[in-house]
Scaffold this motif. Structure first.
Motif, short mmCIF file in Angstrom:
data_model
loop_
_atom_site.label_atom_id
_atom_site.label_comp_id
_atom_site.label_asym_id
_atom_site.label_seq_id
_atom_site.Cartn_x
_atom_site.Cartn_y
_atom_site.Cartn_z
N ILE A 42 -125.22 60.29 31.69
CA ILE A 42 -125.90 60.87 30.30
C ILE A 42 -125.25 60.49 29.07
CG2 ILE A 42 -127.20 62.56 32.05
CD1 ILE A 42 -125.88 64.67 30.33
N SER A 43 -126.04 60.05 28.24
CA SER A 43 -125.46 59.93 26.89
C SER A 43 -125.46 61.16 26.11
CB SER A 43 -126.47 59.13 25.83
OG SER A 43 -127.56 59.73 25.76
N GLU A 44 -124.41 61.00 25.09
CA GLU A 44 -124.43 62.22 24.29
C GLU A 44 -125.41 62.70 23.56
OE1 GLU A 44 -121.71 65.12 22.50
OE2 GLU A 44 -121.01 63.55 24.02
N THR A 45 -126.36 61.83 23.29
CA THR A 45 -127.72 62.12 22.51
C THR A 45 -128.57 62.95 23.56
OG1 THR A 45 -127.77 59.94 21.38
CG2 THR A 45 -129.89 61.23 21.82
N ILE A 46 -128.46 62.58 24.80
CA ILE A 46 -129.52 63.47 25.78
C ILE A 46 -128.80 64.86 25.81
CG2 ILE A 46 -130.09 63.58 28.40
CD1 ILE A 46 -131.77 61.59 26.47
N ARG A 51 -129.16 70.55 25.15
CA ARG A 51 -128.72 71.94 24.69
C ARG A 51 -129.41 72.52 23.76
NH1 ARG A 51 -123.45 73.29 24.24
NH2 ARG A 51 -123.33 73.32 22.11
N GLN A 52 -129.92 71.69 22.69
CA GLN A 52 -130.76 72.16 21.62
C GLN A 52 -132.10 72.53 21.69
OE1 GLN A 52 -129.16 73.14 18.60
NE2 GLN A 52 -127.19 72.82 19.61
N GLU A 53 -132.90 71.58 22.66
CA GLU A 53 -134.38 71.60 22.75
C GLU A 53 -134.68 72.39 24.10
OE1 GLU A 53 -136.15 67.78 22.52
OE2 GLU A 53 -135.25 67.17 20.47
N VAL A 54 -133.68 72.73 24.85
CA VAL A 54 -133.87 73.41 26.19
C VAL A 54 -133.30 74.51 26.37
CG1 VAL A 54 -133.83 73.30 28.69
CG2 VAL A 54 -134.56 71.19 27.32
N ARG A 58 -134.11 78.41 25.23
CA ARG A 58 -134.52 79.34 26.12
C ARG A 58 -133.64 80.88 25.93
NH1 ARG A 58 -133.12 76.35 31.24
NH2 ARG A 58 -135.41 75.71 30.66
N ILE A 59 -132.21 80.68 25.61
CA ILE A 59 -131.43 81.75 24.97
C ILE A 59 -132.38 82.43 24.00
CG2 ILE A 59 -129.25 82.68 24.19
CD1 ILE A 59 -128.07 79.90 25.06
N LYS A 60 -132.72 81.95 22.79
CA LYS A 60 -133.24 82.60 22.00
C LYS A 60 -134.69 83.46 22.48
CE LYS A 60 -132.56 79.51 18.00
NZ LYS A 60 -133.09 78.43 17.03
N TYR A 86 -125.28 81.21 29.95
CA TYR A 86 -125.28 80.29 28.82
C TYR A 86 -124.12 79.93 28.27
CZ TYR A 86 -130.23 81.99 29.08
OH TYR A 86 -131.50 82.34 29.80
N PRO A 87 -124.13 78.88 27.72
CA PRO A 87 -122.79 78.15 26.85
C PRO A 87 -122.57 79.44 25.86
CG PRO A 87 -124.29 76.52 27.23
CD PRO A 87 -125.07 77.60 27.62
N GLU A 88 -121.29 79.63 25.51
CA GLU A 88 -120.98 80.65 24.58
C GLU A 88 -121.26 80.30 23.16
OE1 GLU A 88 -119.29 84.59 23.69
OE2 GLU A 88 -119.64 83.49 25.82
N ASP A 89 -121.28 78.95 22.68
CA ASP A 89 -121.55 78.74 21.40
C ASP A 89 -123.01 78.84 20.97
OD1 ASP A 89 -121.88 76.46 23.10
OD2 ASP A 89 -121.92 75.05 21.56
N LEU A 90 -123.73 78.37 22.01
CA LEU A 90 -125.11 78.55 21.98
C LEU A 90 -125.59 80.18 21.99
CD1 LEU A 90 -126.47 75.68 24.19
CD2 LEU A 90 -126.09 75.80 21.72
N ILE A 91 -124.83 80.95 22.68
CA ILE A 91 -125.21 82.31 22.62
C ILE A 91 -125.15 83.07 21.07
CG2 ILE A 91 -124.17 84.52 23.52
CD1 ILE A 91 -123.76 83.57 26.01
N GLU A 92 -123.76 82.48 20.57
CA GLU A 92 -123.67 82.83 19.29
C GLU A 92 -124.92 82.43 18.18
OE1 GLU A 92 -121.18 84.94 18.13
OE2 GLU A 92 -120.90 85.36 20.27
#
Length: 206
Positions: A42-46, A51-54, A58-60, A86-92
């Protein structure tokens, strides 16, 4: 990045590992949508899109749900979110999001916690409970200064004495047992003595 492992968590949810490192959890339909399968690249873009759109979305939503069910401290919210892997940076990012919109406010939480419990709990009990919720001691002290004074302690003791059936004419052995009970709950000797002397258990007020 290579998908090195896809591990079932439930019948519909899977852990995804990229280059041998855990990346995120996805549902079965999301695996198909983003063509996630063991051995796939998978590419960096995907990766960032997922991470951002799914995941972040979901975390929010999870954070908002948790706060809707019960008011929480920042530390408590983080702890609950971590339980979902959930990934720590996205939790923050999610915590910052709800904080920015005023859905979480530790100062307000501490003050309300003290106000709602001061009529039946000692300062020590409240202090210990707030520490466990991740509130710094300095912030708790500030809340006590504005929300909990000596009269509040007396009222709390009177409430507990009334529940225990206290009467001024009790024998000394019974009174000593009550002293011990209240001391274990964190009230000071002088506070207990004063509450008993003003006969709050008998009259219900001071």
């Amino acid at each position: 990045m290579k998908v090195t492992r896809v591990e079932a968590v439930t019948k519909t949810k899977y852990k995804v590992f990229l280059d041998e490192q855990f990346a995120f959890e996805l549902y079965k339909g999301e695996l198909s949508r983003y063509q996630i399968a063991e051995g796939a690249q998978i590419s960096e873009t995907i990766y960032e899109m997922i991470r951002q759109e799914v995941i972040l979305k979901r975390i929010k939503l999870r954070a908002l749900h948790l706060l809707n069910v019960s008011d929480r401290t920042e530390a408590d919210l983080r702890s609950k979110l971590r339980q979902s892997n959930y990934p720590e940076d996205l939790i923050e990012e999610a915590v910052a999001y709800v904080k920015r919109f005023g859905y979480i406010n530790d100062e307000r939480y501490v003050q309300m916690y003290v106000l709602n419990r001061k009529e039946k709990k000692s300062r020590r009990e409240i202090y210990a409970a707030l520490l466990q919720k991740g509130i710094p001691g300095e912030q708790i002290d500030e809340a006590f200064e504005s929300c909990y004074d000596q009269e509040d302690a007396l009222e709390a003791i009177c409430t507990l004495l009334s529940k225990k059936g206290y009467r001024p004419d009790m024998d000394e052995n019974q009174k000593q047992k009550l002293y011990g009970y209240l001391a274990r709950k964190g009230f000071g000797y002088e506070e207990i003595r004063r509450a008993m002397e003003i006969s709050c258990g008998d009259e219900g007020s001071f």
